[in-house]
Design an enzyme around this catalytic site. Structure first.
Site, PDB file in Angstrom:
ATOM      1  N   TYR A 141       1.951  17.739 -34.164  1.00  0.00           N
ATOM      2  CA  TYR A 141       2.625  18.721 -33.297  1.00  0.00           C
ATOM      3  C   TYR A 141       1.543  19.368 -32.446  1.00  0.00           C
ATOM      4  CZ  TYR A 141       6.725  18.387 -36.389  1.00  0.00           C
ATOM      5  OH  TYR A 141       7.797  17.949 -37.125  1.00  0.00           O
TER       6      TYR A 141
ATOM      7  N   PHE B 292      16.667  19.671 -36.996  1.00  0.00           N
ATOM      8  CA  PHE B 292      17.661  19.600 -35.909  1.00  0.00           C
ATOM      9  C   PHE B 292      18.953  20.348 -36.252  1.00  0.00           C
ATOM     10  CE2 PHE B 292      15.685  15.281 -34.539  1.00  0.00           C
ATOM     11  CZ  PHE B 292      14.695  15.940 -33.842  1.00  0.00           C
TER      12      PHE B 292
ATOM     13  N   LEU C 142      19.708  23.225 -35.282  1.00  0.00           N
ATOM     14  CA  LEU C 142      20.139  23.852 -34.024  1.00  0.00           C
ATOM     15  C   LEU C 142      20.274  22.824 -32.912  1.00  0.00           C
ATOM     16  CD1 LEU C 142      17.886  27.025 -34.115  1.00  0.00           C
ATOM     17  CD2 LEU C 142      20.374  26.937 -34.340  1.00  0.00           C
TER      18      LEU C 142
ATOM     19  N   GLY D  41      20.808  19.659 -33.097  1.00  0.00           N
ATOM     20  CA  GLY D  41      21.872  18.687 -33.320  1.00  0.00           C
ATOM     21  C   GLY D  41      21.552  17.357 -32.654  1.00  0.00           C
TER      22      GLY D  41
END
Ligand SMILES: NC(=O)c1ccc[n+]([C@@H]2O[C@H](COP(=O)([O-])OP(=O)(O)OC[C@H]3O[C@@H](n4cnc5c(N)ncnc54)[C@H](OP(=O)(O)O)[C@@H]3O)[C@@H](O)[C@H]2O)c1
Length: 286
Positions: free
Chosen positions: A51, A198, A200, A202
Protein backbone atom coordinates in the site's frame (compact mmCIF):
# COMPACT_ATOMS: atom_id res chain seq x y z
CA UNK A 1 -20.45 -7.41 21.79
CA UNK A 2 -18.04 -4.73 20.59
CA UNK A 3 -14.78 -6.63 20.96
CA UNK A 4 -13.22 -9.91 19.82
CA UNK A 5 -10.17 -11.90 20.89
CA UNK A 6 -7.95 -11.70 17.82
CA UNK A 7 -4.98 -13.97 18.40
CA UNK A 8 -3.86 -13.01 21.89
CA UNK A 9 -5.35 -9.49 21.98
CA UNK A 10 -8.85 -8.17 22.53
CA UNK A 11 -9.67 -5.78 19.68
CA UNK A 12 -12.56 -3.46 19.05
CA UNK A 13 -14.64 -4.87 16.23
CA UNK A 14 -14.51 -1.57 14.34
CA UNK A 15 -10.96 -1.45 13.05
CA UNK A 16 -9.22 0.50 10.32
CA UNK A 17 -7.96 -0.32 6.81
CA UNK A 18 -4.90 1.63 5.69
CA UNK A 19 -5.11 1.11 1.91
CA UNK A 20 -6.59 4.60 1.37
CA UNK A 21 -4.04 6.45 3.48
CA UNK A 22 -1.61 7.13 0.65
CA UNK A 23 -4.20 8.70 -1.66
CA UNK A 24 -3.91 12.24 -0.23
CA UNK A 25 -0.62 13.89 -1.29
CA UNK A 26 -0.58 15.72 2.07
CA UNK A 27 0.58 12.93 4.30
CA UNK A 28 0.03 14.95 7.48
CA UNK A 29 -3.66 14.13 6.93
CA UNK A 30 -2.90 10.39 6.96
CA UNK A 31 -0.94 10.78 10.20
CA UNK A 32 -3.83 12.72 11.75
CA UNK A 33 -6.31 10.03 10.66
CA UNK A 34 -4.20 7.27 12.22
CA UNK A 35 -3.77 9.16 15.50
CA UNK A 36 -7.45 10.04 15.66
CA UNK A 37 -8.31 6.39 15.01
CA UNK A 38 -6.31 5.44 18.08
CA UNK A 39 -7.99 8.17 20.16
CA UNK A 40 -11.34 6.73 19.09
CA UNK A 41 -10.35 3.27 20.30
CA UNK A 42 -9.15 1.57 17.12
CA UNK A 43 -6.70 -1.20 17.98
CA UNK A 44 -6.91 -3.33 14.85
CA UNK A 45 -5.22 -1.85 11.77
CA UNK A 46 -4.93 -3.65 8.46
CA UNK A 47 -2.08 -2.89 6.09
CA UNK A 48 0.32 -4.25 3.43
CA UNK A 49 3.84 -3.28 2.41
CA UNK A 50 2.48 -2.70 -1.10
CA UNK A 51 0.00 0.00 0.00
CA UNK A 52 1.94 2.94 -1.30
CA UNK A 53 1.63 6.09 -3.32
CA UNK A 54 -0.48 5.03 -6.31
CA UNK A 55 1.72 3.32 -8.83
CA UNK A 56 4.75 4.25 -6.76
CA UNK A 57 5.36 7.15 -9.11
CA UNK A 58 3.53 10.12 -7.60
CA UNK A 59 6.23 11.96 -5.73
CA UNK A 60 5.37 14.31 -2.88
CA UNK A 61 7.25 16.90 -0.84
CA UNK A 62 10.79 15.64 -0.61
CA UNK A 63 10.14 13.29 -3.51
CA UNK A 64 9.79 10.20 -1.32
CA UNK A 65 7.26 7.48 -2.10
CA UNK A 66 4.77 7.06 0.74
CA UNK A 67 4.02 3.64 2.17
CA UNK A 68 1.05 3.01 4.44
CA UNK A 69 3.29 0.87 6.67
CA UNK A 70 5.69 3.77 7.16
CA UNK A 71 2.86 6.21 7.89
CA UNK A 72 1.62 3.74 10.53
CA UNK A 73 5.08 3.62 12.06
CA UNK A 74 5.41 7.40 12.02
CA UNK A 75 1.99 7.94 13.59
CA UNK A 76 1.80 5.09 16.07
CA UNK A 77 5.24 3.76 17.07
CA UNK A 78 6.28 2.89 19.71
CA UNK A 79 3.31 0.58 19.36
CA UNK A 80 0.98 0.30 22.33
CA UNK A 81 0.49 -3.18 23.71
CA UNK A 82 -3.17 -3.46 22.72
CA UNK A 83 -2.59 -2.58 19.04
CA UNK A 84 -2.84 -5.41 16.49
CA UNK A 85 -1.40 -4.62 13.07
CA UNK A 86 -2.35 -7.16 10.42
CA UNK A 87 -0.45 -7.22 7.16
CA UNK A 88 -0.53 -9.46 4.12
CA UNK A 89 1.82 -11.20 1.72
CA UNK A 90 1.09 -12.60 -1.72
CA UNK A 91 2.68 -15.82 -2.98
CA UNK A 92 4.38 -15.44 -6.33
CA UNK A 93 5.24 -11.73 -6.15
CA UNK A 94 8.51 -11.83 -4.28
CA UNK A 95 9.74 -14.58 -1.95
CA UNK A 96 7.45 -14.62 1.09
CA UNK A 97 10.38 -14.14 3.44
CA UNK A 98 11.41 -10.96 1.60
CA UNK A 99 7.83 -9.66 1.92
CA UNK A 100 7.77 -10.42 5.64
CA UNK A 101 11.14 -8.70 6.08
CA UNK A 102 9.93 -5.65 4.18
CA UNK A 103 6.90 -5.40 6.48
CA UNK A 104 9.12 -5.74 9.56
CA UNK A 105 11.46 -3.03 8.29
CA UNK A 106 8.81 -0.53 7.21
CA UNK A 107 6.68 -1.02 10.32
CA UNK A 108 9.82 -0.84 12.48
CA UNK A 109 9.18 -3.95 14.53
CA UNK A 110 10.84 -7.32 15.08
CA UNK A 111 7.60 -9.33 15.10
CA UNK A 112 4.47 -8.87 12.95
CA UNK A 113 1.15 -9.17 14.83
CA UNK A 114 -0.76 -10.96 12.06
CA UNK A 115 0.30 -11.95 8.56
CA UNK A 116 -2.45 -12.94 6.16
CA UNK A 117 -1.52 -15.18 3.27
CA UNK A 118 -3.37 -13.36 0.47
CA UNK A 119 -3.84 -15.86 -2.29
CA UNK A 120 -4.50 -15.22 -5.94
CA UNK A 121 -6.52 -18.12 -7.23
CA UNK A 122 -5.01 -19.61 -10.36
CA UNK A 123 -6.29 -22.71 -12.11
CA UNK A 124 -4.02 -25.68 -11.41
CA UNK A 125 -2.17 -23.90 -8.55
CA UNK A 126 -4.69 -24.31 -5.85
CA UNK A 127 -2.84 -25.69 -2.85
CA UNK A 128 -1.75 -23.18 -0.22
CA UNK A 129 0.19 -25.78 1.78
CA UNK A 130 3.64 -24.77 0.63
CA UNK A 131 3.25 -21.01 1.13
CA UNK A 132 1.28 -21.33 4.36
CA UNK A 133 3.90 -23.80 5.61
CA UNK A 134 6.58 -21.22 4.88
CA UNK A 135 4.73 -18.59 6.92
CA UNK A 136 4.23 -21.14 9.72
CA UNK A 137 8.02 -21.63 9.84
CA UNK A 138 8.51 -17.84 10.12
CA UNK A 139 5.97 -17.87 12.94
CA UNK A 140 8.00 -20.57 14.69
CA UNK A 141 11.11 -18.38 14.26
CA UNK A 142 9.33 -15.53 16.05
CA UNK A 143 8.99 -13.17 13.06
CA UNK A 144 5.18 -13.46 13.11
CA UNK A 145 2.78 -13.87 16.02
CA UNK A 146 -0.36 -15.10 14.27
CA UNK A 147 -1.43 -16.21 10.81
CA UNK A 148 -4.48 -15.49 8.72
CA UNK A 149 -5.74 -16.10 5.20
CA UNK A 150 -7.19 -13.83 2.56
CA UNK A 151 -9.22 -14.33 -0.62
CA UNK A 152 -9.83 -17.99 0.17
CA UNK A 153 -12.46 -20.73 -0.03
CA UNK A 154 -13.51 -22.99 2.86
CA UNK A 155 -11.27 -25.85 1.67
CA UNK A 156 -8.22 -23.56 1.90
CA UNK A 157 -9.09 -23.03 5.55
CA UNK A 158 -9.06 -26.79 6.17
CA UNK A 159 -5.72 -27.10 4.38
CA UNK A 160 -4.15 -24.28 6.40
CA UNK A 161 -5.52 -25.39 9.75
CA UNK A 162 -3.77 -28.74 9.34
CA UNK A 163 -0.48 -26.80 9.23
CA UNK A 164 -0.89 -24.00 11.81
CA UNK A 165 -3.65 -22.11 13.65
CA UNK A 166 -5.55 -19.47 11.65
CA UNK A 167 -6.85 -16.46 13.59
CA UNK A 168 -8.63 -14.58 10.80
CA UNK A 169 -9.96 -14.79 7.27
CA UNK A 170 -10.06 -11.64 5.16
CA UNK A 171 -12.28 -11.82 2.08
CA UNK A 172 -14.33 -9.26 0.18
CA UNK A 173 -17.83 -9.21 1.65
CA UNK A 174 -20.53 -6.55 1.75
CA UNK A 175 -24.27 -6.03 1.49
CA UNK A 176 -23.88 -6.52 -2.26
CA UNK A 177 -21.00 -9.08 -2.21
CA UNK A 178 -22.50 -12.11 -0.50
CA UNK A 179 -20.76 -15.08 -2.10
CA UNK A 180 -18.99 -15.89 1.19
CA UNK A 181 -22.05 -16.21 3.43
CA UNK A 182 -21.09 -19.86 4.11
CA UNK A 183 -17.43 -19.07 4.77
CA UNK A 184 -18.43 -16.29 7.19
CA UNK A 185 -20.62 -18.71 9.13
CA UNK A 186 -17.97 -21.43 9.05
CA UNK A 187 -15.38 -19.03 10.51
CA UNK A 188 -17.83 -18.19 13.32
CA UNK A 189 -18.35 -21.89 14.06
CA UNK A 190 -14.58 -22.38 14.29
CA UNK A 191 -13.97 -19.24 16.42
CA UNK A 192 -12.01 -17.54 13.63
CA UNK A 193 -12.45 -13.81 12.95
CA UNK A 194 -13.99 -12.94 9.59
CA UNK A 195 -12.63 -9.60 8.38
CA UNK A 196 -14.43 -8.33 5.28
CA UNK A 197 -12.82 -5.87 2.92
CA UNK A 198 -14.83 -3.65 0.53
CA UNK A 199 -17.68 -3.38 3.10
CA UNK A 200 -18.17 0.20 1.89
CA UNK A 201 -16.82 0.03 -1.65
CA UNK A 202 -18.84 -3.08 -2.46
CA UNK A 203 -18.72 -4.03 -6.12
CA UNK A 204 -16.83 -0.83 -6.91
CA UNK A 205 -13.87 -2.50 -5.22
CA UNK A 206 -10.60 -0.52 -5.56
CA UNK A 207 -12.48 2.34 -7.26
CA UNK A 208 -13.72 3.23 -3.78
CA UNK A 209 -16.78 4.47 -2.01
CA UNK A 210 -20.12 3.33 -3.32
CA UNK A 211 -22.71 6.09 -3.65
CA UNK A 212 -25.37 4.16 -5.53
CA UNK A 213 -27.17 3.00 -2.36
CA UNK A 214 -30.41 1.08 -2.53
CA UNK A 215 -33.64 2.73 -1.43
CA UNK A 216 -33.74 0.35 1.55
CA UNK A 217 -30.31 1.44 2.73
CA UNK A 218 -31.19 5.10 2.23
CA UNK A 219 -34.44 4.84 4.15
CA UNK A 220 -32.91 2.93 7.06
CA UNK A 221 -30.10 5.51 7.15
CA UNK A 222 -32.64 8.35 7.27
CA UNK A 223 -34.56 6.61 10.09
CA UNK A 224 -31.32 6.38 12.16
CA UNK A 225 -30.18 9.86 11.08
CA UNK A 226 -26.91 8.45 9.79
CA UNK A 227 -25.36 8.04 6.34
CA UNK A 228 -25.95 5.05 4.04
CA UNK A 229 -22.23 4.17 4.44
CA UNK A 230 -22.74 3.90 8.19
CA UNK A 231 -25.66 1.52 7.63
CA UNK A 232 -23.44 -0.65 5.40
CA UNK A 233 -20.88 -0.86 8.19
CA UNK A 234 -23.48 -1.47 10.88
CA UNK A 235 -24.96 -4.29 8.76
CA UNK A 236 -21.45 -5.77 8.43
CA UNK A 237 -20.96 -5.93 12.20
CA UNK A 238 -24.42 -7.47 12.64
CA UNK A 239 -23.35 -10.52 10.60
CA UNK A 240 -21.71 -12.17 13.61
CA UNK A 241 -19.74 -11.40 16.74
CA UNK A 242 -16.62 -12.71 15.01
CA UNK A 243 -16.96 -10.20 12.14
CA UNK A 244 -14.43 -7.36 12.37
CA UNK A 245 -14.74 -4.29 10.14
CA UNK A 246 -11.71 -2.55 8.57
CA UNK A 247 -13.18 0.38 6.62
CA UNK A 248 -10.54 2.25 4.69
CA UNK A 249 -10.40 6.01 4.73
CA UNK A 250 -7.98 8.87 4.42
CA UNK A 251 -10.59 11.35 5.65
CA UNK A 252 -11.06 12.43 9.27
CA UNK A 253 -14.81 13.01 9.00
CA UNK A 254 -15.34 9.59 7.40
CA UNK A 255 -13.21 7.99 10.10
CA UNK A 256 -15.41 9.47 12.82
CA UNK A 257 -18.56 8.35 11.02
CA UNK A 258 -17.16 4.85 10.64
CA UNK A 259 -16.36 4.54 14.34
CA UNK A 260 -19.82 5.87 15.21
CA UNK A 261 -21.35 3.21 12.95
CA UNK A 262 -20.08 0.62 15.43
CA UNK A 263 -22.79 1.78 17.87
CA UNK A 264 -25.75 1.59 15.48
CA UNK A 265 -28.26 -1.12 16.45
CA UNK A 266 -30.30 -2.48 13.57
CA UNK A 267 -33.62 -4.16 14.34
CA UNK A 268 -34.38 -7.71 13.14
CA UNK A 269 -36.86 -6.18 10.66
CA UNK A 270 -34.20 -3.84 9.28
CA UNK A 271 -31.72 -6.71 8.97
CA UNK A 272 -34.30 -8.77 7.08
CA UNK A 273 -34.95 -5.89 4.68
CA UNK A 274 -31.23 -5.33 4.15
CA UNK A 275 -30.66 -9.01 3.42
CA UNK A 276 -32.91 -8.99 0.37
CA UNK A 277 -30.71 -9.42 -2.74
CA UNK A 278 -29.96 -6.19 -4.65
CA UNK A 279 -32.73 -5.26 -7.07
CA UNK A 280 -35.47 -7.11 -5.13
CA UNK A 281 -35.84 -4.68 -2.24
CA UNK A 282 -39.08 -3.10 -1.07
CA UNK A 283 -39.14 0.14 0.85
CA UNK A 284 -39.08 -0.29 4.65
CA UNK A 285 -42.23 0.69 6.56
CA UNK A 286 -40.78 3.60 8.57
N1 LIG B 1 -7.04 -8.71 1.62
C1 LIG B 1 -7.20 -8.03 0.51
O1 LIG B 1 -7.00 -8.52 -0.59
C2 LIG B 1 -7.67 -6.59 0.59
C3 LIG B 1 -8.10 -5.96 -0.58
C4 LIG B 1 -8.54 -4.64 -0.48
C5 LIG B 1 -8.54 -4.00 0.74
N2 LIG B 1 -8.10 -4.63 1.86
C6 LIG B 1 -8.10 -3.96 3.18
O2 LIG B 1 -9.44 -3.66 3.49
C7 LIG B 1 -9.57 -2.26 3.79
C8 LIG B 1 -10.95 -1.81 3.34
O3 LIG B 1 -11.01 -1.85 1.94
P1 LIG B 1 -11.08 -0.51 1.07
O4 LIG B 1 -10.41 0.60 1.77
O5 LIG B 1 -10.62 -0.86 -0.30
O6 LIG B 1 -12.63 -0.33 0.90
P2 LIG B 1 -13.83 0.13 1.85
O7 LIG B 1 -13.40 0.27 3.25
O8 LIG B 1 -14.97 -0.73 1.52
O9 LIG B 1 -14.16 1.55 1.23
C9 LIG B 1 -13.22 2.56 1.16
C10 LIG B 1 -13.82 3.69 0.34
O10 LIG B 1 -14.92 4.25 1.02
C11 LIG B 1 -14.67 5.63 1.30
N3 LIG B 1 -15.18 5.87 2.65
C12 LIG B 1 -14.69 5.42 3.84
N4 LIG B 1 -15.47 5.80 4.86
C13 LIG B 1 -16.50 6.49 4.31
C14 LIG B 1 -17.63 7.14 4.85
N5 LIG B 1 -17.87 7.16 6.16
N6 LIG B 1 -18.48 7.78 4.01
C15 LIG B 1 -18.24 7.77 2.66
N7 LIG B 1 -17.19 7.18 2.09
C16 LIG B 1 -16.32 6.53 2.91
C17 LIG B 1 -13.18 5.82 1.16
O11 LIG B 1 -12.89 7.12 0.69
P3 LIG B 1 -12.26 8.25 1.68
O12 LIG B 1 -10.80 7.93 1.81
O13 LIG B 1 -12.54 9.50 0.95
O14 LIG B 1 -13.00 8.15 2.97
C18 LIG B 1 -12.84 4.81 0.08
O15 LIG B 1 -13.12 5.32 -1.21
C19 LIG B 1 -8.42 -1.62 3.04
O16 LIG B 1 -8.12 -0.32 3.56
C20 LIG B 1 -7.34 -2.63 3.22
O17 LIG B 1 -6.70 -2.45 4.49
C21 LIG B 1 -7.68 -5.94 1.81
Amino acid sequence: MRSWMLGDRVVNRMGFGSMRLTVNPDHSVALAVLRRARELGVNHVDTAAFYRTPGGVLEVGSGEVRFATELIRQALAPYPDDLVIATKVIPGHEPLRAQVEENLRRLGTDCLGIVNLRIIKRPGQDSIAESFGELARMRDEGLIKHLGLSNIRIDHLDEAKAIAPVVCVQNSYALDIRRDDDLLKDCGDRGIAFVPFFALAGNQREAGSLNDHSETVRQIAAAHEVTPHQIRLAWTLHQGEHVLAIPGTGDLRHLEQNIAAGSIRLSPEELTLLSVPPGQEQAPAH
